[in-house]
Design a protein around this motif. Structure first.
Motif, PDB file in Angstrom:
ATOM      1  N   ALA A  96       0.840  -1.203   0.000  1.00 58.23           N
ATOM      2  CA  ALA A  96       0.000   0.000   0.000  1.00 58.23           C
ATOM      3  C   ALA A  96       0.876   1.255   0.000  1.00 58.23           C
ATOM      4  N   ALA A  97       1.943   1.223   0.825  1.00 55.86           N
ATOM      5  CA  ALA A  97       2.873   2.357   0.880  1.00 55.86           C
ATOM      6  C   ALA A  97       3.574   2.531  -0.459  1.00 55.86           C
ATOM      7  N   LEU A  98       3.959   1.415  -1.078  1.00 54.93           N
ATOM      8  CA  LEU A  98       4.637   1.457  -2.377  1.00 54.93           C
ATOM      9  C   LEU A  98       3.715   2.054  -3.442  1.00 54.93           C
ATOM     10  N   GLU A  99       2.465   1.651  -3.419  1.00 53.01           N
ATOM     11  CA  GLU A  99       1.503   2.181  -4.393  1.00 53.01           C
ATOM     12  C   GLU A  99       1.312   3.687  -4.198  1.00 53.01           C
ATOM     13  N   SER A 100       1.233   4.105  -2.920  1.00 53.78           N
ATOM     14  CA  SER A 100       1.069   5.527  -2.617  1.00 53.78           C
ATOM     15  C   SER A 100       2.289   6.335  -3.082  1.00 53.78           C
ATOM     16  N   ARG A 101       3.497   5.810  -2.783  1.00 53.61           N
ATOM     17  CA  ARG A 101       4.722   6.503  -3.193  1.00 53.61           C
ATOM     18  C   ARG A 101       4.841   6.544  -4.715  1.00 53.61           C
ATOM     19  N   GLN A 102       4.398   5.480  -5.372  1.00 56.79           N
ATOM     20  CA  GLN A 102       4.459   5.437  -6.830  1.00 56.79           C
ATOM     21  C   GLN A 102       3.538   6.498  -7.440  1.00 56.79           C
ATOM     22  N   GLN A 103       2.368   6.678  -6.835  1.00 53.81           N
ATOM     23  CA  GLN A 103       1.445   7.711  -7.296  1.00 53.81           C
ATOM     24  C   GLN A 103       2.054   9.098  -7.109  1.00 53.81           C
ATOM     25  N   ASP A 104       2.698   9.306  -5.936  1.00 60.99           N
ATOM     26  CA  ASP A 104       3.378  10.588  -5.682  1.00 60.99           C
ATOM     27  C   ASP A 104       4.473  10.822  -6.709  1.00 60.99           C
ATOM     28  N   LEU A 105       5.233   9.767  -6.999  1.00 65.71           N
ATOM     29  CA  LEU A 105       6.323   9.881  -7.966  1.00 65.71           C
ATOM     30  C   LEU A 105       5.789  10.226  -9.352  1.00 65.71           C
ATOM     31  N   ASP A 106       4.728   9.550  -9.764  1.00 68.55           N
ATOM     32  CA  ASP A 106       4.139   9.820 -11.087  1.00 68.55           C
ATOM     33  C   ASP A 106       3.673  11.268 -11.185  1.00 68.55           C
ATOM     34  N   GLN A 107       3.083  11.766 -10.092  1.00 66.05           N
ATOM     35  CA  GLN A 107       2.601  13.145 -10.073  1.00 66.05           C
ATOM     36  C   GLN A 107       3.768  14.133 -10.145  1.00 66.05           C
ATOM     37  N   LYS A 108       4.802  13.889  -9.324  1.00 64.52           N
ATOM     38  CA  LYS A 108       5.967  14.785  -9.321  1.00 64.52           C
ATOM     39  C   LYS A 108       6.681  14.761 -10.672  1.00 64.52           C
ATOM     40  N   LYS A 109       6.790  13.571 -11.253  1.00 64.67           N
ATOM     41  CA  LYS A 109       7.442  13.458 -12.559  1.00 64.67           C
ATOM     42  C   LYS A 109       6.664  14.208 -13.632  1.00 64.67           C
ATOM     43  N   ALA A 110       5.333  14.123 -13.554  1.00 62.37           N
ATOM     44  CA  ALA A 110       4.486  14.822 -14.521  1.00 62.37           C
ATOM     45  C   ALA A 110       4.682  16.336 -14.403  1.00 62.37           C
ATOM     46  N   GLU A 111       4.736  16.821 -13.145  1.00 56.73           N
ATOM     47  CA  GLU A 111       4.955  18.252 -12.912  1.00 56.73           C
ATOM     48  C   GLU A 111       6.320  18.683 -13.440  1.00 56.73           C
ATOM     49  N   LEU A 112       7.340  17.863 -13.136  1.00 55.95           N
ATOM     50  CA  LEU A 112       8.698  18.185 -13.571  1.00 55.95           C
ATOM     51  C   LEU A 112       8.808  18.146 -15.091  1.00 55.95           C
ATOM     52  N   ASP A 113       8.207  17.126 -15.706  1.00 60.93           N
ATOM     53  CA  ASP A 113       8.258  17.015 -17.168  1.00 60.93           C
ATOM     54  C   ASP A 113       7.584  18.206 -17.836  1.00 60.93           C
ATOM     55  N   GLU A 114       6.505  18.677 -17.224  1.00 59.32           N
ATOM     56  CA  GLU A 114       5.782  19.831 -17.779  1.00 59.32           C
ATOM     57  C   GLU A 114       6.640  21.089 -17.722  1.00 59.32           C
ATOM     58  N   ILE A 115       7.297  21.293 -16.567  1.00 58.05           N
ATOM     59  CA  ILE A 115       8.161  22.471 -16.413  1.00 58.05           C
ATOM     60  C   ILE A 115       9.355  22.378 -17.355  1.00 58.05           C
ATOM     61  N   VAL A 116       9.948  21.189 -17.431  1.00 56.40           N
ATOM     62  CA  VAL A 116      11.108  20.995 -18.315  1.00 56.40           C
ATOM     63  C   VAL A 116      10.714  21.238 -19.767  1.00 56.40           C
ATOM     64  N   ALA A 117       9.524  20.738 -20.150  1.00 56.26           N
ATOM     65  CA  ALA A 117       9.058  20.919 -21.530  1.00 56.26           C
ATOM     66  C   ALA A 117       8.875  22.395 -21.856  1.00 56.26           C
ATOM     67  N   ASP A 118       8.379  23.164 -20.865  1.00 52.04           N
ATOM     68  CA  ASP A 118       8.139  24.592 -21.083  1.00 52.04           C
ATOM     69  C   ASP A 118       9.438  25.388 -21.158  1.00 52.04           C
ATOM     70  N   THR A 119      10.457  24.928 -20.467  1.00 54.94           N
ATOM     71  CA  THR A 119      11.699  25.712 -20.365  1.00 54.94           C
ATOM     72  C   THR A 119      12.874  25.107 -21.137  1.00 54.94           C
ATOM     73  N   LYS A 120      12.683  23.903 -21.675  1.00 50.52           N
ATOM     74  CA  LYS A 120      13.797  23.196 -22.318  1.00 50.52           C
ATOM     75  C   LYS A 120      14.403  23.980 -23.467  1.00 50.52           C
ATOM     76  N   ALA A 121      13.537  24.498 -24.344  1.00 45.26           N
ATOM     77  CA  ALA A 121      14.021  25.226 -25.522  1.00 45.26           C
ATOM     78  C   ALA A 121      14.825  26.454 -25.110  1.00 45.26           C
ATOM     79  N   ASP A 122      14.276  27.216 -24.136  1.00 45.16           N
ATOM     80  CA  ASP A 122      14.979  28.421 -23.662  1.00 45.16           C
ATOM     81  C   ASP A 122      16.310  28.054 -23.021  1.00 45.16           C
ATOM     82  N   GLU A 123      16.313  26.974 -22.226  1.00 46.83           N
ATOM     83  CA  GLU A 123      17.544  26.564 -21.553  1.00 46.83           C
ATOM     84  C   GLU A 123      18.614  26.136 -22.562  1.00 46.83           C
ATOM     85  N   GLU A 124      18.199  25.392 -23.581  1.00 48.69           N
ATOM     86  CA  GLU A 124      19.159  24.943 -24.598  1.00 48.69           C
ATOM     87  C   GLU A 124      19.767  26.122 -25.349  1.00 48.69           C
TER      88      GLU A 124
END
Length: 276
Positions: free
Chosen positions: A143-171
């Motif tokens: 149950a803890a693993l499933e909860s942490r996995q959900q948190d990870l998926d959410q954080k990764k989605a947030e990070l991927d969104e920010i990276v996608a928005d800023t990747k071109a400018d950063e490069e």
């Protein structure tokens, strides 16, 4: 043998070297701002990945332990079966005994096998209780693993969104920064990067602000300020080690504090002084 790049950067005036350094600092600061937008997300993602890896390893260990206990229980059941068969065989032999000694020996064997069966059943019960405990821990862990996995998926989605928005400018900024680096002599560039790395705000070169260092805000003596404005040599702050640049050379407009108007002497006071 020195390369063309080294010769070109080495032959530059101190003024041009400072301008190039400040230009590089500007691009790197913009990249730092993009990283700041991501906040603690990269670290949070890494922590969650490490936690999930640890949980997965622990759950795998629980599963192995449960399987091992189940195997041990199965082995004990086999031992009970063998003991019961031996008891049956000894019971049948009691009818054919020829003397008391044989009867006593068989009775002892039957009693021993009976006690062995009782002990094995007790161990089986203990093992089954242990399985129940470990199964409970396993379910909680899953149950803890499933909860942490959900948190990870959410954080990764947030990070991927920010990276996608800023990747071109950063490069683009990184490409510009690399291009500027080619105009700076290696030794100066290495020193600048070392200063940047040891600075909390990532500033390797700063301009003078209100007679103080723009990095550590310690006061700079007038003579040293004059040397900075002269742009004849690379000057570093004696407190924090950052490279100093004249604000005008950096293209920064510094607002000078307005001078207080001189106090006017009243006519009456002047007249009194004249009469006196």
């Amino acid at each position: 043998m020195a390369t063309k790049k080294d010769n070109t950067s080495a032959d530059m005036s101190v003024e041009q070297k400072l301008k190039n350094l400040y230009s590089l600092q500007t691009k790197l600061s913009e990249i730092d701002e993009i990283k700041t937008l991501r906040g603690e997300l990269p670290l949070e993602v890494q922590d969650l990945e490490d936690e999930i890896e640890g949980l997965s390893h622990r759950l795998h260990k629980y599963e192995e332990e449960i399987e091992h206990i189940k195997g041990d229980i199965a082995h004990k059941h086999e031992s009970i079966k063998e003991a019961q068969e031996m008891m049956t065989r000894y019971q049948s032999q009691l009818d054919d005994v020829r003397n008391n000694r044989e009867y006593d020996n068989l009775s002892k064997e039957i009693e021993f096998q009976s006690l062995e069966i009782e002990l094995l059943r007790k161990k089986i019960n203990d093992a089954e209780r242990l399985i129940n405990l470990k199964t409970g821990d396993l379910e909680k862990g899953r149950a803890a693993l499933e909860s942490r996995q959900q948190d990870l998926d959410q954080k990764k989605a947030e990070l991927d969104e920010i990276v996608a928005d800023t990747k071109a400018d950063e490069e683009k900024l990184r490409e510009k920064a690399k291009a500027i680096e080619t105009t700076i002599e290696p030794r100066l560039l290495t020193a600048f990067k070392r200063i940047r790395q040891s600075s909390r705000n990532g500033l390797g070169i700063v301009y003078v602000q209100r007679d103080a260092c723009g990095g550590c805000f310690n006061k700079i003596p007038p003579q040293r300020q004059l040397d900075i404005r002269m742009r004849k040599k690379i000057i570093v702050c004696e407190y924090c080690g950052r490279i100093m640049i004249d604000p005008e050379l950096a293209g920064v407009k510094i607002e000078r504090p307005e001078e207080k108007p001189k106090r006017r002497v009243s006519r009456r006071k002047k007249t009194e002084e004249t009469e006196g």
